[in-house]
Every structure is written in C-alpha cells, then in structure tokens.
Design a protein around this motif. Structure first.
Motif, PDB file in Angstrom:
ATOM      1  N   SER A  68     -14.675  45.615  -9.953  1.00 21.85           N
ATOM      2  CA  SER A  68     -14.896  46.645  -8.927  1.00 21.85           C
ATOM      3  C   SER A  68     -15.527  46.046  -7.681  1.00 21.85           C
ATOM      4  CB  SER A  68     -15.786  47.767  -9.470  1.00 21.85           C
ATOM      5  OG  SER A  68     -15.118  48.501 -10.462  1.00 21.85           O
ATOM      6  N   ALA A  69     -16.466  45.119  -7.878  1.00 24.70           N
ATOM      7  CA  ALA A  69     -17.099  44.453  -6.736  1.00 24.70           C
ATOM      8  C   ALA A  69     -16.087  43.601  -5.974  1.00 24.70           C
ATOM      9  CB  ALA A  69     -18.279  43.599  -7.211  1.00 24.70           C
ATOM     10  N   ALA A  70     -15.167  42.981  -6.691  1.00 19.23           N
ATOM     11  CA  ALA A  70     -14.179  42.097  -6.057  1.00 19.23           C
ATOM     12  C   ALA A  70     -13.035  42.873  -5.408  1.00 19.23           C
ATOM     13  CB  ALA A  70     -13.619  41.117  -7.086  1.00 19.23           C
ATOM     14  N   LEU A  71     -12.587  43.933  -6.053  1.00 17.19           N
ATOM     15  CA  LEU A  71     -11.391  44.645  -5.602  1.00 17.19           C
ATOM     16  C   LEU A  71     -11.668  45.966  -4.904  1.00 17.19           C
ATOM     17  CD1 LEU A  71      -9.227  44.142  -8.818  1.00 17.19           C
ATOM     18  CD2 LEU A  71      -9.019  42.906  -6.651  1.00 17.19           C
ATOM     19  N   GLY A  72     -12.884  46.464  -5.034  1.00 19.48           N
ATOM     20  CA  GLY A  72     -13.222  47.782  -4.515  1.00 19.48           C
ATOM     21  C   GLY A  72     -13.217  48.792  -5.635  1.00 19.48           C
ATOM     22  N   PRO A  90      -4.975  50.780 -10.425  1.00 21.10           N
ATOM     23  CA  PRO A  90      -4.018  49.692 -10.667  1.00 21.10           C
ATOM     24  C   PRO A  90      -4.527  48.630 -11.639  1.00 21.10           C
ATOM     25  CG  PRO A  90      -4.849  49.623  -8.404  1.00 21.10           C
ATOM     26  CD  PRO A  90      -5.384  50.868  -9.028  1.00 21.10           C
ATOM     27  N   VAL A  91      -5.837  48.502 -11.773  1.00 19.55           N
ATOM     28  CA  VAL A  91      -6.426  47.573 -12.747  1.00 19.55           C
ATOM     29  C   VAL A  91      -7.243  48.405 -13.725  1.00 19.55           C
ATOM     30  CG1 VAL A  91      -7.997  45.637 -13.105  1.00 19.55           C
ATOM     31  CG2 VAL A  91      -6.550  45.695 -11.067  1.00 19.55           C
ATOM     32  N   LEU A  92      -6.974  48.228 -14.996  1.00 16.67           N
ATOM     33  CA  LEU A  92      -7.732  48.931 -16.032  1.00 16.67           C
ATOM     34  C   LEU A  92      -8.444  47.930 -16.917  1.00 16.67           C
ATOM     35  CD1 LEU A  92      -5.314  51.760 -17.189  1.00 16.67           C
ATOM     36  CD2 LEU A  92      -7.458  52.010 -15.939  1.00 16.67           C
ATOM     37  N   VAL A  93      -9.732  48.151 -17.123  1.00 17.63           N
ATOM     38  CA  VAL A  93     -10.522  47.358 -18.050  1.00 17.63           C
ATOM     39  C   VAL A  93     -10.778  48.243 -19.258  1.00 17.63           C
ATOM     40  CG1 VAL A  93     -12.690  46.127 -18.401  1.00 17.63           C
ATOM     41  CG2 VAL A  93     -11.614  46.117 -16.141  1.00 17.63           C
ATOM     42  N   MET A  94     -10.595  47.672 -20.441  1.00 16.15           N
ATOM     43  CA  MET A  94     -10.785  48.466 -21.665  1.00 16.15           C
ATOM     44  C   MET A  94     -11.099  47.555 -22.830  1.00 16.15           C
ATOM     45  SD  MET A  94      -6.768  49.468 -22.416  1.00 16.15           S
ATOM     46  CE  MET A  94      -6.481  50.006 -20.747  1.00 16.15           C
ATOM     47  N   THR A  95     -11.567  48.164 -23.893  1.00 16.72           N
ATOM     48  CA  THR A  95     -11.753  47.391 -25.113  1.00 16.72           C
ATOM     49  C   THR A  95     -10.377  47.148 -25.726  1.00 16.72           C
ATOM     50  OG1 THR A  95     -12.097  49.392 -26.410  1.00 16.72           O
ATOM     51  CG2 THR A  95     -14.080  48.275 -25.586  1.00 16.72           C
ATOM     52  N   THR A  96     -10.285  46.093 -26.480  1.00 16.55           N
ATOM     53  CA  THR A  96      -9.005  45.735 -27.091  1.00 16.55           C
ATOM     54  C   THR A  96      -8.539  46.830 -28.037  1.00 16.55           C
ATOM     55  OG1 THR A  96      -9.753  43.458 -26.920  1.00 16.55           O
ATOM     56  CG2 THR A  96      -7.770  43.836 -28.199  1.00 16.55           C
ATOM     57  N   GLU A  97      -9.470  47.476 -28.729  1.00 14.24           N
ATOM     58  CA  GLU A  97      -9.100  48.565 -29.637  1.00 14.24           C
ATOM     59  C   GLU A  97      -8.487  49.737 -28.888  1.00 14.24           C
ATOM     60  OE1 GLU A  97     -11.807  46.742 -30.022  1.00 14.24           O
ATOM     61  OE2 GLU A  97     -11.886  46.169 -32.132  1.00 14.24           O
ATOM     62  N   VAL A  98      -9.005  50.053 -27.710  1.00 17.32           N
ATOM     63  CA  VAL A  98      -8.429  51.144 -26.913  1.00 17.32           C
ATOM     64  C   VAL A  98      -6.987  50.800 -26.545  1.00 17.32           C
ATOM     65  CG1 VAL A  98      -8.543  52.337 -24.680  1.00 17.32           C
ATOM     66  CG2 VAL A  98     -10.608  52.081 -26.071  1.00 17.32           C
ATOM     67  N   LEU A  99      -6.749  49.566 -26.108  1.00 15.78           N
ATOM     68  CA  LEU A  99      -5.372  49.172 -25.788  1.00 15.78           C
ATOM     69  C   LEU A  99      -4.486  49.281 -27.017  1.00 15.78           C
ATOM     70  CD1 LEU A  99      -3.137  48.103 -23.980  1.00 15.78           C
ATOM     71  CD2 LEU A  99      -3.903  45.779 -24.556  1.00 15.78           C
ATOM     72  N   ARG A 100      -4.941  48.786 -28.141  1.00 16.86           N
ATOM     73  CA  ARG A 100      -4.128  48.865 -29.363  1.00 16.86           C
ATOM     74  C   ARG A 100      -3.771  50.311 -29.671  1.00 16.86           C
ATOM     75  NH1 ARG A 100      -5.958  48.547 -34.892  1.00 16.86           N
ATOM     76  NH2 ARG A 100      -7.508  50.003 -34.106  1.00 16.86           N
ATOM     77  N   ASN A 101      -4.738  51.217 -29.562  1.00  7.80           N
ATOM     78  CA  ASN A 101      -4.462  52.626 -29.841  1.00  7.80           C
ATOM     79  C   ASN A 101      -3.443  53.196 -28.859  1.00  7.80           C
ATOM     80  OD1 ASN A 101      -6.251  52.498 -31.951  1.00  7.80           O
ATOM     81  ND2 ASN A 101      -7.936  53.426 -30.832  1.00  7.80           N
ATOM     82  N   MET A 102      -3.548  52.802 -27.590  1.00 12.18           N
ATOM     83  CA  MET A 102      -2.581  53.268 -26.593  1.00 12.18           C
ATOM     84  C   MET A 102      -1.185  52.735 -26.908  1.00 12.18           C
ATOM     85  SD  MET A 102      -4.924  52.832 -23.184  1.00 12.18           S
ATOM     86  CE  MET A 102      -3.878  53.674 -22.016  1.00 12.18           C
ATOM     87  N   LEU A 103      -1.113  51.491 -27.353  1.00  9.25           N
ATOM     88  CA  LEU A 103       0.178  50.907 -27.712  1.00  9.25           C
ATOM     89  C   LEU A 103       0.784  51.615 -28.915  1.00  9.25           C
ATOM     90  CD1 LEU A 103      -0.715  47.143 -27.222  1.00  9.25           C
ATOM     91  CD2 LEU A 103       0.820  48.508 -25.785  1.00  9.25           C
ATOM     92  N   LEU A 104      -0.038  51.884 -29.914  1.00 14.33           N
ATOM     93  CA  LEU A 104       0.456  52.582 -31.108  1.00 14.33           C
ATOM     94  C   LEU A 104       0.949  53.988 -30.771  1.00 14.33           C
ATOM     95  CD1 LEU A 104      -2.185  51.500 -33.775  1.00 14.33           C
ATOM     96  CD2 LEU A 104       0.218  50.835 -33.692  1.00 14.33           C
ATOM     97  N   GLU A 105       0.290  54.631 -29.803  1.00  9.69           N
ATOM     98  CA  GLU A 105       0.662  55.992 -29.410  1.00  9.69           C
ATOM     99  C   GLU A 105       1.783  56.016 -28.369  1.00  9.69           C
ATOM    100  OE1 GLU A 105      -3.027  57.582 -28.031  1.00  9.69           O
ATOM    101  OE2 GLU A 105      -3.935  57.523 -30.029  1.00  9.69           O
ATOM    102  N   GLN A 106       2.268  54.820 -27.959  1.00 11.16           N
ATOM    103  CA  GLN A 106       3.297  54.733 -26.916  1.00 11.16           C
ATOM    104  C   GLN A 106       2.843  55.471 -25.654  1.00 11.16           C
ATOM    105  OE1 GLN A 106       6.792  53.387 -27.250  1.00 11.16           O
ATOM    106  NE2 GLN A 106       5.663  52.197 -28.730  1.00 11.16           N
ATOM    107  N   ASP A 107       1.588  55.282 -25.289  1.00 11.28           N
ATOM    108  CA  ASP A 107       0.991  55.946 -24.141  1.00 11.28           C
ATOM    109  C   ASP A 107       1.814  55.681 -22.878  1.00 11.28           C
ATOM    110  OD1 ASP A 107      -0.856  56.181 -21.746  1.00 11.28           O
ATOM    111  OD2 ASP A 107      -2.191  56.911 -23.330  1.00 11.28           O
ATOM    112  N   GLU A 108       2.133  56.727 -22.145  1.00 14.43           N
ATOM    113  CA  GLU A 108       2.950  56.630 -20.935  1.00 14.43           C
ATOM    114  C   GLU A 108       2.335  55.693 -19.895  1.00 14.43           C
ATOM    115  OE1 GLU A 108       5.886  57.069 -18.144  1.00 14.43           O
ATOM    116  OE2 GLU A 108       5.934  57.646 -20.234  1.00 14.43           O
ATOM    117  N   MET A 109       1.008  55.627 -19.846  1.00 11.76           N
ATOM    118  CA  MET A 109       0.347  54.755 -18.878  1.00 11.76           C
ATOM    119  C   MET A 109       0.727  53.303 -19.117  1.00 11.76           C
ATOM    120  SD  MET A 109      -2.152  52.501 -17.933  1.00 11.76           S
ATOM    121  CE  MET A 109      -2.937  52.268 -19.490  1.00 11.76           C
ATOM    122  N   VAL A 110       0.864  52.900 -20.354  1.00 13.30           N
ATOM    123  CA  VAL A 110       1.185  51.516 -20.687  1.00 13.30           C
ATOM    124  C   VAL A 110       2.684  51.262 -20.600  1.00 13.30           C
ATOM    125  CG1 VAL A 110       1.029  49.726 -22.457  1.00 13.30           C
ATOM    126  CG2 VAL A 110      -0.846  51.341 -22.170  1.00 13.30           C
TER     127      VAL A 110
END
Length: 156
Positions: A68-72, A90-110
C-alpha cells in the motif's frame, strides 16, 4: 532497481518475462522479493491483477502495508480469515489458505475471463511450507488449481 541484481534474480526475471512460472529459493535477505516485485509490476502493466500470498495473517498484514505504501492505498486489497479490504483492488494480499479456498470455490475474482479482471500472477511467499505435514497440501492445491492465465512465483 537501485542496486545491482544477482544472477538468480536476473535469471528468474527473464524467465517470468518470457512467460514462465518460477521457483526462487535463496537465503533470507538475498533479494527474492525483487523477483516478486517485477512479477507484480509486469502483471499490472499488462492490465492484469496480482495476488500475493503469505502463510500467516501477520505476514499478510505487513505485506499489505508495504505494498500500500509503494502502490497507494487504493491499489491494494487484503483478504484474511477475518478481514476484507478492497477486494476489487488490482493487487490482493491474502493468506495462502484464503487463496486455496477461493480456488476450490471457483471464485469469480480469481477466474475472471476478461483481461481487466484476469489474475496474471500469483506470488506464493514462504513456499517451503509445502513441506509442512499439516499445511503443505494448501500450497500444492494452489499450484494445481491456479487459473491457467496466472504465472506462479514461489519464494522460499
């Protein structure tokens, strides 16, 4: 960069710019983050989104502050188990488990198909957690389930 790059950095960066995913394994403090930064900026330059994962909520919070400091502040979002800030950034920071859950759910954002919403890179920090008996499958699943459009940058 305001410093000379090491050979492993230039090799990894060249591979990324040629369209490959990379694993960057080097000692702490040796400059792995420079490769991740190039991947992130390259995705943004192509109009794609970037995901940066860490294994711990505290690390995700710190990376969110750094980026956030680097990109705004409007350019970076944060997704952890109990926090959601600017999910459409445009840039998302998350825990790896959150990403895995989004992938398993076929989340539209991903899995967005349009270029402006497509994820161009997934950065997996602390990739050596893949060796952890209780949590390693999370990293494996992220690699296997990541959208084909996304290049993977594994840092260890």
């Amino acid at each position: 960069f305001d410093h000379p790059l090491d050979g492993f950095q230039t090799d990894a960066m060249a591979a990324l710019l040629d369209g490959s995913s990379v694993v960057v394994s080097a000692p702490t403090g040796s400059g792995k983050t420079a490769v991740a930064e190039l991947a992130l900026y390259a995705a943004l330059a192509r109009g794609e989104r970037a995901i940066y994962t860490t294994p711990l909520k505290a690390l995700s919070n710190q990376k969110y502050r750094d980026l956030s400091a680097a990109l705004g502040p409007g350019s970076v979002g944060l997704l952890t188990g109990d926090t959601q800030k600017q999910r459409d950034a445009p840039v998302l920071v998350m825990t790896t488990e959150v990403l895995r859950n989004m992938l398993l759910e076929q989340d539209e954002m991903v899995f967005a198909a349009q270029a402006a919403g497509r994820v161009g890179v997934v950065i997996l920090d602390e990739f050596h957690y893949m060796n952890d008996k209780s949590r390693g499958t999370v990293w494996e699943e992220c690699c296997v389930l990541a959208p084909p459009s996304a290049k993977l940058v594994a840092l260890s």
